[in-house]
Scaffold this active site. Sequence first.
Site, PDB file in Angstrom:
ATOM      1  N   ASN A  94       3.796   0.489   2.555  1.00 41.31           N
ATOM      2  CA  ASN A  94       3.940  -0.088   3.896  1.00 41.31           C
ATOM      3  C   ASN A  94       4.053   0.990   4.967  1.00 41.31           C
ATOM      4  OD1 ASN A  94       5.981  -2.284   2.146  1.00 41.31           O
ATOM      5  ND2 ASN A  94       4.188  -3.029   3.238  1.00 41.31           N
ATOM      6  N   ASP A 141      10.835   1.480  -0.183  1.00 42.17           N
ATOM      7  CA  ASP A 141       9.670   1.205   0.657  1.00 42.17           C
ATOM      8  C   ASP A 141       9.783   1.839   2.049  1.00 42.17           C
ATOM      9  OD1 ASP A 141       8.267  -1.566  -0.765  1.00 42.17           O
ATOM     10  OD2 ASP A 141      10.340  -1.073  -1.262  1.00 42.17           O
ATOM     11  N   ASN A 191       1.564  -4.349  -3.838  1.00 37.43           N
ATOM     12  CA  ASN A 191       0.565  -5.325  -3.432  1.00 37.43           C
ATOM     13  C   ASN A 191      -0.154  -4.951  -2.139  1.00 37.43           C
ATOM     14  OD1 ASN A 191       3.361  -5.964  -2.574  1.00 37.43           O
ATOM     15  ND2 ASN A 191       2.374  -7.544  -1.327  1.00 37.43           N
ATOM     16  N   HIS A 192       0.404  -4.021  -1.346  1.00 34.43           N
ATOM     17  CA  HIS A 192      -0.267  -3.587  -0.111  1.00 34.43           C
ATOM     18  C   HIS A 192      -1.036  -2.278  -0.294  1.00 34.43           C
ATOM     19  CE1 HIS A 192       1.212  -6.675   2.594  1.00 34.43           C
ATOM     20  NE2 HIS A 192       2.432  -6.512   2.106  1.00 34.43           N
ATOM     21  N   HIS A 209      12.742  -4.773   0.007  1.00 33.41           N
ATOM     22  CA  HIS A 209      13.161  -3.988   1.186  1.00 33.41           C
ATOM     23  C   HIS A 209      14.660  -3.993   1.467  1.00 33.41           C
ATOM     24  CE1 HIS A 209       8.964  -3.803   3.351  1.00 33.41           C
ATOM     25  NE2 HIS A 209       8.870  -3.669   2.024  1.00 33.41           N
ATOM     26  N   HIS A 256      10.000  -3.444  -3.193  1.00 30.85           N
ATOM     27  CA  HIS A 256       9.238  -4.567  -2.623  1.00 30.85           C
ATOM     28  C   HIS A 256      10.049  -5.468  -1.701  1.00 30.85           C
ATOM     29  CE1 HIS A 256       6.299  -7.708  -2.000  1.00 30.85           C
ATOM     30  NE2 HIS A 256       7.097  -8.599  -2.536  1.00 30.85           N
ATOM     31  N   HIS A 300       7.664  -2.912  -8.802  1.00 28.23           N
ATOM     32  CA  HIS A 300       7.450  -3.523  -7.488  1.00 28.23           C
ATOM     33  C   HIS A 300       7.370  -5.035  -7.682  1.00 28.23           C
ATOM     34  CE1 HIS A 300       6.386  -2.759  -3.291  1.00 28.23           C
ATOM     35  NE2 HIS A 300       5.527  -3.759  -3.371  1.00 28.23           N
TER      36      HIS A 300
END
Length: 269
Positions: free
Chosen positions: A40, A8, A67-68, A177, A175, A150
């Site tokens: 992100n 990420d 999800n982002h 991180h 996801h 993810h």
Amino acid sequence: MTIGFIGDIVGRPGRAMIEAHLKKIRQEFALDYVIANAENASHGFGLNAQHANELFSYGVNLITGGNHTWDKKEIIPLLETLPILRPHNYPKGVAGSGVKIVHVNAEPIAVLNIMGHYGMPTLNNAFLCAQETVDALLHEGIRTIIVDFHAEATSEKYAMFHLLKGKASAVFGTHTHVGTDDLQIDEGTCFVSDVGLSGARDGVIGMDKTAPLKRFLTGLPCALELPKKCKKIFQMVIVKIEEGKCIDAFKVRIFDDQERHIAKAIYER
């Protein structure tokens, strides 16, 4: 074939590390293709068109999401025109796709983006979607298959690894991180629970520590922000693949206050 996968990318610090190091890493390790999770990359939430094009100019070939993905609405039409994936287990009719087949050195490779269930939006079954998609790709004769899973839960990630073991060339967890120390190869499939973020390394999963601490101390909502100053990290897993099977893998980490990279050995079963 040698493929690099970047975890990420979080905000400006993450993009800065990609700009500073990716082209040198591509040259040093003779990378044929680079995949990066960039959901992100724009201010910590989502991906806008400017930053997507920046990452491509730095040497990223394909971007995966999670999800982002939908946080920056301008990216939605670009899901149809640029090599940017969103999780494949969103319902039919959602913009974009979660799987893409590309040719590298005349060899087809497939990249599959799947999102887990725990703590995530409600989607179609991740495991059935992954199984059906990978089986279909193999049926088409595509042997090199890279999966970005993810997901929040390590149990989901390990279950996905065992489901696709011997079929996919690599299953990379994203996801959470935080890079994990379980890089391995089993039955020709590379796996790691989480590749780890590229971005700020002295906050909380890439964000300034002030808001998370306030949330945990008080229970009150507080907006997350990127740190104005921070120490940074670059993280990538590099895999070598022959006839669809991973034969070697290692982790590259670069800290912004150190000149050398660190390669972490894998273990094989």
